[in-house]
Scaffold this motif. Sequence first.
Motif, PDB file in Angstrom:
ATOM      1  N   SER A  30       0.850  -1.192   0.000  1.00 12.26           N
ATOM      2  CA  SER A  30       0.000   0.000   0.000  1.00 12.26           C
ATOM      3  C   SER A  30       0.882   1.238   0.000  1.00 12.26           C
ATOM      4  O   SER A  30       1.810   1.353   0.810  1.00 12.26           O
ATOM      5  N   ALA A  62     -10.943  -4.617  -8.555  1.00 13.05           N
ATOM      6  CA  ALA A  62      -9.750  -3.792  -8.759  1.00 13.05           C
ATOM      7  C   ALA A  62      -9.307  -3.839 -10.213  1.00 13.05           C
ATOM      8  O   ALA A  62      -9.552  -4.817 -10.926  1.00 13.05           O
ATOM      9  N   GLU A  74     -10.540  -0.475  -6.643  1.00 14.72           N
ATOM     10  CA  GLU A  74      -9.191  -0.116  -6.251  1.00 14.72           C
ATOM     11  C   GLU A  74      -8.273  -0.182  -7.474  1.00 14.72           C
ATOM     12  O   GLU A  74      -8.631  -0.759  -8.503  1.00 14.72           O
ATOM     13  N   ASP A  95      -3.433   2.980  -5.511  1.00 15.54           N
ATOM     14  CA  ASP A  95      -3.588   2.395  -4.174  1.00 15.54           C
ATOM     15  C   ASP A  95      -2.430   1.489  -3.786  1.00 15.54           C
ATOM     16  O   ASP A  95      -1.878   1.607  -2.685  1.00 15.54           O
TER      17      ASP A  95
END
Length: 736
Positions: free
Chosen positions: A361, A507, A542, A563
């Motif tokens: 992250s 995502a 994401e 992200d």
Amino acid sequence: MGAMPFSEFFKGRKGGIDTDIPEGSPASAGGVSATDKLAILEDLERTGLAWFWATDPQGKVAYLSPSIVEGLGSQLEKLLGQPLQHLFVPISGEGDGRSLGLKLSTRKGFSGYTVESSNQNSKVVLRLSGRPLHNDAGDFIGFRGSALDITDEFRSEEEASRLAQFDSLTGLANRHRMEQRIDSTLTTFRSAKRSAALMMLDLDRFKQVNDTLGHAAGDQLLQQVAERLHAVVAGRGEIGRIGGDEFQLLVPDMDDRGELGEIAKKIIQMLSQPYSVEEGRCIIGCSVGIAIAPYDGVEREELMRAADLALYASKNGGRGQFRFYAADLEHEANLRRRMEEDLAEAIEAGHFTVEYLPTVSLKDNRVTGLEAQYCWQDEDRGRVSADTFLPIAEGSRLIIPIGEWAMRKACEEAVDWPSSLRISFAVSPVQFAANGFAEMVETVLKDTGLDPARLELQFNEAVLLGDAAKVDKALATLFKLGVRLSLDQFGSGLSSLSYLRRAPFDALRIGANFFEPVMGSEVGDMEMVRAVIALAGAMGMETAATGVHAMPLMAQLKTRGIDQVSGFVFAEALTAEQVREELAQGEWTLAPTATGTQRASRRTVFRKIGVIHEDHYYDVTLRNLSRSGAMIQGLEDVPAGTMFVLDFGSGQLAVCGVRRSMDDTQGVEFEQELVDDGAGGLCTRHRVSPYELAAAGAPLEALHGSKNSSARSMTSGSGFAQFKLSDNAPKQGHAA
């Protein structure tokens, strides 16, 4: 005013037929008067058994039978006085070869001369005969002739000839015509020292369309394929359908492999878009093999065989790809078969392991997941990279048992990890299309006890090319299981935004292709990255970036709101034992490192190539290679700025300059970047032409497997060798 009757035209004409003859005259003594003769001719004209025409001394129309006028779709008044050659032109292939005007200008009789209307709206075809006419003084006064209507006969033969050369379903050239065109092109181009490229195309998953939607749907699809090929080629070459789902493309005057690669990519992309047929919607793919004359073949059989081998290699490489012919493709095919056999044995022997690439992250550098990656440790080959064996595993469908084993192994490992750590797994299109894939995932989750929410399945865009109903059903089943779904390598293929709305993806993953240096930016196309991030945000997804190897790129991605990131900027793939050691230390965070650079992807290679400097040829070792440069080893004390020509073999020469040098190793930069070879490798745009070699005394033949002989023969080696070979240099003068 209607068409002039035949008798009216000749009545009163000097040198013509006098119809005003008294009864009992010699003309009627034979039982047939001149008037009767004209009546007979008019009957012949009216019934179509014979038509007539006449010109004045200048070759302008003086008379045409009414049926000819009607066939031309005009009126006699508009045609009178026009040059006859303006109304009719010789048919294509007329043996005489001379124009009608030229024939008339000779003032000699002729017969059996076949012409058609110059007006494209008229289909009339006539066989003309004529003779010059002179008056009593011997002056030429024009032509008189007859015409036979052969329109139906000629057009029927023309259609039969067309059907003999063209595919009745698609209208493309058939196999017979393509063979003739290739033969004639190569023969003509050989004398003119010109090049030509031959592409072999094979449709992927076409049989599935025939089996599921029926042959009528398959026929409609083939017709649409032909239309799309016409749109891509746009008149640059001839397209042929040579079999059920096989096509050929002959492109004259083309040997630029960069441009040919772009054409092949566009063909693959266009043919992979969805098709609408009466029975529903379907999606197929396409594989392409490319061979270029005279480099890969001088004769048709040689060139077609080379293109076939390239097509075979592209299909075995995972389909949806293109390949250029290379002399080692036959050897590669043998190696591929052997590797398939060894892969099957490796599955049984347990020679596979799984390694894990951390995903981090960017908010807090915390490791949020691990991506499972295949590893094969072979007894003879050593460690075999996934890039090498996965295409073979997919082509042989061995990826199905390998993939199931790897997923089970990764899930077993992940059960013992913290619940906040996800395990992600890349799913190939072959795995996904296999019967029972979703059920297999469910079984693995139950057997291992892993929480479905911790398993992330990554699908690349090729998955979306399968049967739409089947894809939707499988994704829906996985979604109901609670598995996390992500779309991998987004933007590199054929994503449909409407499909993104329907599919339950969590995502979007941006691949390393976005981060290749582009004009004005060393870190890639950041505006495109920004657009993808905005799209994902709007759809509640994401974003993750893969293949991030440098700090400047990571900083750019962070400012744009990405992200998660994976790549060498944080860590390489870790073994299961290394993962356990990291987790044992508590919360797992990774600090980025500044050791990497985001440059054109370099491929590590160790093979022998040639270096030409002035009049000397050296054999050196190629250590790595990228589009823009390479690293070579084997020459000592080479100063920066030295210009070399690298010989990659098979006529591939690249001019380059030394940018840095250390001991016996040099980093060089190419004057012209290399291009994709379709197999994940690189090649030069152009090659040494066999025509140039023939001009130097060599026989005219294709560039066969000899690696360096052609370039080596261009250097005499008579001068002083400026550079000394190091101990690391390969043996000189022998093939690699």
